[in-house]
Design an enzyme around this catalytic site. Structure first.
Site, PDB file in Angstrom:
ATOM      1  N   TYR A  11       0.844  -1.188   0.000  1.00  0.00           N
ATOM      2  CA  TYR A  11       0.000   0.000   0.000  1.00  0.00           C
ATOM      3  C   TYR A  11       0.885   1.245   0.000  1.00  0.00           C
ATOM      4  O   TYR A  11       1.473   1.621   1.001  1.00  0.00           O
ATOM      5  CB  TYR A  11      -0.933   0.022   1.209  1.00  0.00           C
ATOM      6  CG  TYR A  11      -1.907  -1.126   1.265  1.00  0.00           C
ATOM      7  CD1 TYR A  11      -2.222  -1.882   0.132  1.00  0.00           C
ATOM      8  CD2 TYR A  11      -2.536  -1.467   2.465  1.00  0.00           C
ATOM      9  CE1 TYR A  11      -3.103  -2.934   0.194  1.00  0.00           C
ATOM     10  CE2 TYR A  11      -3.442  -2.525   2.531  1.00  0.00           C
ATOM     11  CZ  TYR A  11      -3.710  -3.251   1.392  1.00  0.00           C
ATOM     12  OH  TYR A  11      -4.606  -4.307   1.457  1.00  0.00           O
TER      13      TYR A  11
ATOM     14  N   PRO B 103     -16.404  -4.950   3.479  1.00  0.00           N
ATOM     15  CA  PRO B 103     -17.746  -5.236   3.986  1.00  0.00           C
ATOM     16  C   PRO B 103     -18.775  -4.177   3.604  1.00  0.00           C
ATOM     17  O   PRO B 103     -19.980  -4.403   3.775  1.00  0.00           O
ATOM     18  CB  PRO B 103     -17.530  -5.261   5.505  1.00  0.00           C
ATOM     19  CG  PRO B 103     -16.370  -4.334   5.729  1.00  0.00           C
ATOM     20  CD  PRO B 103     -15.462  -4.566   4.546  1.00  0.00           C
TER      21      PRO B 103
ATOM     22  N   GLY C 262     -18.849  -3.033   0.448  1.00  0.00           N
ATOM     23  CA  GLY C 262     -18.964  -3.090  -1.005  1.00  0.00           C
ATOM     24  C   GLY C 262     -18.233  -1.969  -1.705  1.00  0.00           C
ATOM     25  O   GLY C 262     -18.754  -1.364  -2.639  1.00  0.00           O
TER      26      GLY C 262
ATOM     27  N   GLY D 254     -17.730   0.912  -0.800  1.00  0.00           N
ATOM     28  CA  GLY D 254     -18.444   2.168  -0.642  1.00  0.00           C
ATOM     29  C   GLY D 254     -19.881   2.155  -1.111  1.00  0.00           C
ATOM     30  O   GLY D 254     -20.683   3.012  -0.705  1.00  0.00           O
ATOM     31  N   PHE D 255     -20.249   1.191  -1.950  1.00  0.00           N
ATOM     32  CA  PHE D 255     -21.592   1.201  -2.511  1.00  0.00           C
ATOM     33  C   PHE D 255     -22.665   1.057  -1.441  1.00  0.00           C
ATOM     34  O   PHE D 255     -23.704   1.732  -1.483  1.00  0.00           O
ATOM     35  CB  PHE D 255     -21.752   0.092  -3.552  1.00  0.00           C
ATOM     36  CG  PHE D 255     -23.123   0.055  -4.167  1.00  0.00           C
ATOM     37  CD1 PHE D 255     -23.471   0.934  -5.171  1.00  0.00           C
ATOM     38  CD2 PHE D 255     -24.084  -0.836  -3.708  1.00  0.00           C
ATOM     39  CE1 PHE D 255     -24.750   0.932  -5.714  1.00  0.00           C
ATOM     40  CE2 PHE D 255     -25.361  -0.858  -4.245  1.00  0.00           C
ATOM     41  CZ  PHE D 255     -25.689   0.039  -5.253  1.00  0.00           C
TER      42      PHE D 255
END
Length: 338
Positions: free
Chosen positions: A58, A225, A227, A229-230
């Site tokens: 990262y 968990p 999605g 951000g969705f």
């Protein structure tokens, strides 16, 4: 915050973790700022989060350096999980599982994190050119040396697009490769935790992977968990993403598919409304993951203080059996992963 115990060595962590990838990798890179991320990490710890999930890739390396600043001040508050096994090149990512690399990678992560031990060291991806037992054996030696407390696997063989040499699983076969590799490495040294995607719109781990873990006392760290951000309900269909954001090319994040999957968000909001003012769709999505069993720890990623605190608050939300059944009965998400 509620605590959860994972792995045969009884690793104790807060029920909700913090995924640190968005701070230095992938999502909305123009908004990645160290000062904001530091505040988010400290706010999460203050709210009872203990598990901080990072990886050497990262940045690469910059997220471990940032967390090193936190660990230097608050080591007793942190359960640090980092990963090795992926090298970032010019426009590509390559798996590397050679034992000599694993040893060097661990020493480098320890220096960046400013600590003398990594609580959980995960293999980010298995190297197709190296028997996974050899890689795992080198990681086990790190435990024997006192540099690492426990070992885990991160989504091995699952949705590994973008990693050279790693085969994509066939549709409907997402965790076959993971389970086969888990069976192999478990013969070398105990697996404490597996990190794999799990959410209302990606429940595949419930079918075989989670039962495999539960039967062996192994923890499941639920990645993505929310999605990506969705499931927070804060993304607008057709709103667009930055060009280097992977969601800009993801089939589930086209305007058409985001609109088609709104029933999932609506279902989360319905449940949230029943639990009173201030409860959000994101918290319900995390509570659903927590409701899948005591071995499950969701690790939502964020770089914002506000969301870190909100996510931590999901640990105190108790969904009813009816809530869980209603959410599990929501229509399957539309749009492929490829």
């Amino acid at each position: 915050m509620e605590r959860r115990t994972i792995g045969a060595t009884a690793l104790d962590v807060g029920a909700v973790g913090l995924g640190c990838m968005p701070m230095h990798w992938a999502y909305s890179r123009s908004q990645q700022r160290g000062d904001l991320s530091l505040r988010a990490v400290h706010a999460a710890l203050d709210a009872g989060v203990s598990l901080l999930d990072t990886a050497d890739m990262y940045g690469p390396f910059t997220n471990e350096l940032l967390l090193g600043r936190v660990l230097k001040e608050r080591r007793a508050d942190v359960f640090v999980s980092t990963k090795c096994g992926l090298l970032v090149g010019d426009g590509h990512v390559v798996a590397n599982g050679r034992p000599e690399y694993v040893r060097r990678a661990c020493d480098s992560s320890l220096r960046r994190l400013q600590t003398d031990v990594i609580d959980l060291y995960l293999l980010h991806r298995a190297d197709p050119e190296v028997p996974v037992e050899e890689t795992w054996g080198a990681m086990a030696q790190l435990v024997a040396a006192g540099k690492v407390r426990a070992l885990g696997l991160s989504a091995v063989g699952v949705r590994a697009g973008g990693v050279r040499g790693v085969r994509r699983p066939r549709s409907g076969d997402l965790y076959e490769g993971t389970i086969r590799q888990l069976d192999r490495v478990q013969q070398v040294f105990p697996v404490a935790a597996v990190q794999a995607e799990l959410s209302v719109w990606a429940p595949e781990a419930l079918e075989r992977l989670l039962p495999w873990c539960v039967a062996r006392g192994i923890g499941l760290l639920a990645a993505m968990p929310l999605g990506s951000g969705f499931l927070t309900g804060t993304l607008t269909p057709g709103g667009g993403f930055e060009p280097d954001d992977p969601r800009a090319r993801h089939p589930r994040f086209t305007a058409e598919m985001m609109a088609a999957n709104q029933p999932l968000v609506a279902g989360l909001r319905r449940v949230a409304a029943r639990h009173g003012d201030g409860v959000t769709a994101a918290q319900v999505a995390l509570a659903w993951v927590l409701g899948q069993g005591r071995h499950v720890v969701p690790v939502p990623g964020t770089k914002r203080e506000r969301w870190a605190v909100e996510n931590a608050g999901a640990a105190g939300l108790r969904l009813t059996a009816g809530d869980l059944a209603e959410l599990s009965a929501l229509p399957a998400a539309r749009g492929s992963w490829d």
